[in-house]
Structures are given as C-alpha cells and as structure tokens.
Design an enzyme around this catalytic site. Structure first.
Site, short mmCIF file in Angstrom:
data_model
loop_
_atom_site.label_atom_id
_atom_site.label_comp_id
_atom_site.label_asym_id
_atom_site.label_seq_id
_atom_site.Cartn_x
_atom_site.Cartn_y
_atom_site.Cartn_z
N LYS A 25 5.89 13.25 9.79
CA LYS A 25 5.78 12.49 8.53
C LYS A 25 6.72 11.30 8.63
O LYS A 25 7.80 11.42 9.19
CB LYS A 25 6.17 13.36 7.33
N GLU B 249 5.52 10.62 -3.82
CA GLU B 249 6.77 11.09 -4.44
C GLU B 249 7.11 10.27 -5.67
O GLU B 249 7.16 9.04 -5.62
CB GLU B 249 7.93 11.03 -3.42
N GLU C 215 7.98 7.61 6.23
CA GLU C 215 7.95 6.96 4.92
C GLU C 215 7.49 5.51 5.03
O GLU C 215 7.82 4.83 6.00
CB GLU C 215 9.35 7.00 4.30
N ASP D 204 13.71 15.64 5.96
CA ASP D 204 15.04 15.06 6.19
C ASP D 204 15.96 15.35 5.01
O ASP D 204 17.16 15.06 5.05
CB ASP D 204 14.96 13.55 6.52
N SER D 205 15.41 16.00 3.98
CA SER D 205 16.22 16.51 2.87
C SER D 205 17.24 17.53 3.38
O SER D 205 18.19 17.86 2.67
CB SER D 205 15.33 17.15 1.80
O1 KIV Z 1 12.54 15.51 3.09
C1 KIV Z 1 11.82 16.07 2.25
O2 KIV Z 1 12.12 17.18 1.80
C2 KIV Z 1 10.62 15.37 1.82
C3 KIV Z 1 9.77 16.01 0.77
C4 KIV Z 1 10.48 16.19 -0.48
C5 KIV Z 1 8.50 15.35 0.57
O3 KIV Z 1 10.33 14.33 2.31
#
Ligand code: KIV
Length: 277
Positions: free
Chosen positions: A126, A195, A128, A57-58
């Site tokens: 994934k 993280e 959180e 989600d980055s």
């Molecule tokens: O969204 C992302 O890029 C991440 C990673 C940095 C682990 O969650």
C-alpha cells in the site's frame, strides 16, 4: 490435534487472493481489514476470519510510541511484515510502504515494493497519494506487485494537511479525490483506502471505481472497512478518533495481570511447588 470444527472450516475457507479481494466488490461482500504487526496477533485475526491484514506504518505510533507514522523505516516495516505473513494462512497480507520509501523516484519505489514481497513475504503493498502517485503505482504494478492506493487524509503528509482534517468536503477537494481514485484505478491499483473522507464523497468515489474502496472514517458506503487493531482492542491511549469502535478493553486487563504477578512475586506466592522442578 486440530478439532473437527477447525478441519471443517479449513475445507470450506479459501485463501483470499488479490482477485478474490477485488471480486468481493461486484458480489456486494463487505471487506473486513485490520492492521496487524506481529505473528500471534496475525494468527488470531486470521483465525477470526479477517479478509486482509495490513501491516500499517501506524506501527510507528502504536508499537514504538512515536507521534506520527513518519519515523518508521523499511527495516522495521519488513520485520513486522514477515512476522505477520508467517502467522497468516488465509488473509491477504499487505505491507505499508513507509514515508520516503517510494516518493523520490520510480526506481526506489519499485525496489522497496519488491522487498515487501521478497523479504516481508507480503502479497501486496500500500502507498499513500492520489493522482500525483499514479505513475509510481503503474510502474510497481508493471513489475507484478499488486498495489493498494490510499487517499483522503494521508498521514505521511500530516504536516502539509496541518492536522487530521476531514477531506472531501469542499468542491475542489471532492474533485481531487474523484480524479485521484480514477487515476489510481487506471494505474492498476487493486483497491484503495479512503481515510477521513466525508461519507457522501466516499460513496461517490466507491460508485465511480470498479475496485474496492476500504474506508477508515469514511462512512458506511465504502466496499469495506479497516481499523487499527490496537484501537479496537483498547491498547492505544494517546487519542481516540470518532470513527474508532472499541471492541475490547485490554489495557486494564494487562495492568491487572501484571499487578497480580508482581504481588505474587513479592509475597512469595509465585512460584508454587507445582510450578517448580
Ligand atoms: O498504517 C495504517 O494503519 C493505515 C491504515 C489505518 C489504513 O494506513
């Protein structure tokens, strides 16, 4: 036509499945994960031999210029995940569940996790959160969807953390992280991201669970490492965390190529006769 080397590599290289990903821990094979958001980058990284591609989600920050991961939607994540899946042959593709796509109910979490596999063609998701998310992880896993956990500094809760602070320094935080890691493993997660976790704490967590830990700013003793592709290529300028290692400096390369094109257009040097019909 594909080359001899490409054909030979194809014969020896095997697709990374969730079970192969997990097995790397007991074999002591370090796991290399990168983020990817588009088809061609996925192809290049897959060809380079990355074990897994995380459609993070980055993308909200590194592609859309937002100042956090919070605004990104399911629709945006699914479009990027499908592009990455289409460009990937060997790496395990993991889709990152965006903010509020899984927190408010188990039903919503399962439905959205399912969309990552059905529409995004991801092989896992994934999400959180620690012990408080264990029931959600369990329910999604029960539906046949592999889940990677993510603890430590969880960027979707950035306003609760009040900034990018290293986690696992104080006793209470260490205890919470250890308890969370164990709860995620028990819930059926196949791996977890750590993280911004103090390195001795990350090592303790890695020893306490049987599934691979993938660190980002969590030191050398995790089972693998993940970085954001734009950070390692020098394509993100807003900030550079201490844990990032930059392997290329593409921003000036792009600027140079663009300014040469602009100059050629303005001077009439482009297109030449050979580039015309
Ligand atoms: O969204 C992302 O890029 C991440 C990673 C940095 C682990 O969650």
């Amino acid at each position: 036509m594909s080359s001899y080397k490409e054909n030979k590599d194809k014969k020896t290289r095997k697709k990374i499945t969730v079970s192969k990903f997990i097995a790397k821990k007991s074999k002591g094979d370090k796991i290399a994960v990168l983020t990817a958001y588009d088809y061609y980058t996925a192809r290049f990284l897959d060809r380079a031999g990355v074990d897994s591609l995380l459609v993070g989600d980055s993308v909200s920050m590194v592609h859309y210029g937002e100042d956090s991961t919070l605004p990104v939607t399911m629709e945006i994540m699914l479009a990027h995940t499908k592009a990455v899946s289409d460009g990937t042959e060997y790496a395990l593709v993991i889709g990152d569940m965006p903010f509020m796509s899984y927190q408010s109910s188990l039903e919503l979490a399962v439905a959205n996790a399912g969309r990552f596999l059905k529409e995004g063609r991801a092989e896992a998701v994934k999400l959180e959160g620690g012990i408080e998310m264990a029931a959600t992880v369990k329910r999604i896993v029960e539906c046949g969807i592999p889940v990677m956990g993510h603890i430590g500094l969880t960027p979707q809760s950035i306003h609760r953390f009040g900034g990018a602070k290293v986690q696992g320094r104080k006793e209470k935080s260490i205890a919470y992280l250890l308890e969370s890691a164990q709860a995620l493993e028990e819930a059926g997660a196949f791996s977890m991201v750590l993280e911004l976790v103090q390195k001795d704490t990350a090592e303790k967590i890695t020893k306490a669970v049987h599934i691979p830990t993938i660190g980002i700013g969590a030191g050398i003793n995790c089972d693998g490492q993940v970085l954001v592709i734009n950070d390692i290529l020098g394509l993100y300028e807003d900030f550079k965390p201490k844990f990032v290692r930059q392997y290329a400096d593409l921003a000036p390369t792009i600027e140079k190529a663009a300014s040469e094109f602009i100059a050629d257009v303005k001077s009439g040097a482009y297109p030449s006769d050979d580039e015309s019909f």
